[in-house]
Write a protein that holds these residues in place. Sequence first.
Motif, PDB file in Angstrom:
ATOM      1  N   UNK A   1       0.825  -1.185   0.000  1.00 35.61           N
ATOM      2  CA  UNK A   1       0.000   0.000   0.000  1.00 35.61           C
ATOM      3  C   UNK A   1       0.875   1.257   0.000  1.00 35.61           C
ATOM      4  N   UNK A   2       1.912   1.258   0.811  1.00 37.40           N
ATOM      5  CA  UNK A   2       2.787   2.440   0.864  1.00 37.40           C
ATOM      6  C   UNK A   2       3.520   2.614  -0.461  1.00 37.40           C
ATOM      7  N   UNK A   3       3.969   1.514  -1.054  1.00 44.61           N
ATOM      8  CA  UNK A   3       4.660   1.592  -2.349  1.00 44.61           C
ATOM      9  C   UNK A   3       3.741   2.216  -3.399  1.00 44.61           C
ATOM     10  N   UNK A   4       2.487   1.835  -3.381  1.00 47.43           N
ATOM     11  CA  UNK A   4       1.525   2.393  -4.338  1.00 47.43           C
ATOM     12  C   UNK A   4       1.322   3.890  -4.088  1.00 47.43           C
ATOM     13  N   UNK A   5       1.227   4.282  -2.817  1.00 44.45           N
ATOM     14  CA  UNK A   5       1.070   5.702  -2.486  1.00 44.45           C
ATOM     15  C   UNK A   5       2.280   6.520  -2.932  1.00 44.45           C
ATOM     16  N   UNK A   6       3.463   5.965  -2.759  1.00 43.85           N
ATOM     17  CA  UNK A   6       4.677   6.658  -3.206  1.00 43.85           C
ATOM     18  C   UNK A   6       4.651   6.823  -4.717  1.00 43.85           C
ATOM     19  N   UNK A   7       4.284   5.773  -5.418  1.00 39.81           N
ATOM     20  CA  UNK A   7       4.213   5.829  -6.884  1.00 39.81           C
ATOM     21  C   UNK A   7       3.220   6.906  -7.337  1.00 39.81           C
ATOM     22  N   UNK A   8       2.068   6.936  -6.712  1.00 39.36           N
ATOM     23  CA  UNK A   8       1.048   7.922  -7.064  1.00 39.36           C
ATOM     24  C   UNK A   8       1.533   9.328  -6.742  1.00 39.36           C
ATOM     25  N   UNK A   9       2.176   9.515  -5.590  1.00 39.63           N
ATOM     26  CA  UNK A   9       2.679  10.841  -5.203  1.00 39.63           C
ATOM     27  C   UNK A   9       3.724  11.341  -6.191  1.00 39.63           C
ATOM     28  N   UNK A  46     -10.269   3.278  -1.076  1.00 41.11           N
ATOM     29  CA  UNK A  46     -10.060   3.071  -2.513  1.00 41.11           C
ATOM     30  C   UNK A  46      -8.903   2.119  -2.765  1.00 41.11           C
ATOM     31  N   UNK A  47      -8.003   1.972  -1.781  1.00 39.89           N
ATOM     32  CA  UNK A  47      -6.863   1.071  -1.972  1.00 39.89           C
ATOM     33  C   UNK A  47      -7.237  -0.385  -1.715  1.00 39.89           C
ATOM     34  N   UNK A  48      -8.420  -0.628  -1.166  1.00 40.64           N
ATOM     35  CA  UNK A  48      -8.865  -1.997  -0.941  1.00 40.64           C
ATOM     36  C   UNK A  48      -9.457  -2.616  -2.197  1.00 40.64           C
ATOM     37  N   UNK A  49      -9.749  -1.780  -3.182  1.00 42.12           N
ATOM     38  CA  UNK A  49     -10.316  -2.258  -4.437  1.00 42.12           C
ATOM     39  C   UNK A  49      -9.195  -2.469  -5.451  1.00 42.12           C
ATOM     40  N   UNK A  50      -9.384  -3.385  -6.383  1.00 43.64           N
ATOM     41  CA  UNK A  50      -8.391  -3.543  -7.441  1.00 43.64           C
ATOM     42  C   UNK A  50      -8.264  -2.231  -8.229  1.00 43.64           C
ATOM     43  N   UNK A  51      -7.068  -1.901  -8.589  1.00 44.89           N
ATOM     44  CA  UNK A  51      -6.867  -0.653  -9.322  1.00 44.89           C
ATOM     45  C   UNK A  51      -5.836  -0.812 -10.407  1.00 44.89           C
ATOM     46  N   UNK A  52      -5.286   0.289 -10.803  1.00 47.14           N
ATOM     47  CA  UNK A  52      -4.282   0.352 -11.836  1.00 47.14           C
ATOM     48  C   UNK A  52      -2.992  -0.307 -11.338  1.00 47.14           C
ATOM     49  N   UNK A  53      -2.336  -1.147 -12.134  1.00 45.86           N
ATOM     50  CA  UNK A  53      -1.064  -1.735 -11.727  1.00 45.86           C
ATOM     51  C   UNK A  53      -0.009  -0.668 -11.473  1.00 45.86           C
ATOM     52  N   UNK A  54       0.945  -0.973 -10.623  1.00 54.16           N
ATOM     53  CA  UNK A  54       1.976   0.001 -10.264  1.00 54.16           C
ATOM     54  C   UNK A  54       2.805   0.460 -11.457  1.00 54.16           C
ATOM     55  N   UNK A  55       2.971  -0.394 -12.457  1.00 54.20           N
ATOM     56  CA  UNK A  55       3.812   0.001 -13.588  1.00 54.20           C
ATOM     57  C   UNK A  55       3.050   0.802 -14.633  1.00 54.20           C
ATOM     58  N   UNK A  56       1.787   1.095 -14.409  1.00 53.00           N
ATOM     59  CA  UNK A  56       1.004   1.889 -15.343  1.00 53.00           C
ATOM     60  C   UNK A  56       1.301   3.349 -15.113  1.00 53.00           C
ATOM     61  N   UNK A  57       1.673   4.054 -16.160  1.00 53.72           N
ATOM     62  CA  UNK A  57       1.971   5.482 -16.042  1.00 53.72           C
ATOM     63  C   UNK A  57       0.673   6.261 -15.936  1.00 53.72           C
ATOM     64  N   UNK A  58       0.614   7.141 -14.953  1.00 50.92           N
ATOM     65  CA  UNK A  58      -0.551   7.997 -14.773  1.00 50.92           C
ATOM     66  C   UNK A  58      -0.342   9.233 -15.621  1.00 50.92           C
ATOM     67  N   UNK A  59      -1.294   9.517 -16.509  1.00 49.51           N
ATOM     68  CA  UNK A  59      -1.163  10.690 -17.368  1.00 49.51           C
ATOM     69  C   UNK A  59      -2.248  11.687 -17.106  1.00 49.51           C
TER      70      UNK A  59
END
Length: 59
Positions: A1-9, A46-59
Amino acid sequence: MVQRMVHIAVSCAEHLGYTATDELVERLVAERLRGRQATSRTLPSSLDRPGRPLDTKIT
């Protein structure tokens, strides 16, 4: 979860034109975690639901 938050930030900071320094990312993630804690009893996670993979670039 923290890794995903870092990626999003990092992605959000770069999208807004900021350099994603360690300090900036740490502050963004800390604020997000505080917000999640404050609303944990009233809002679904929202992090409990399946979402975008970590390697997906957010545009």
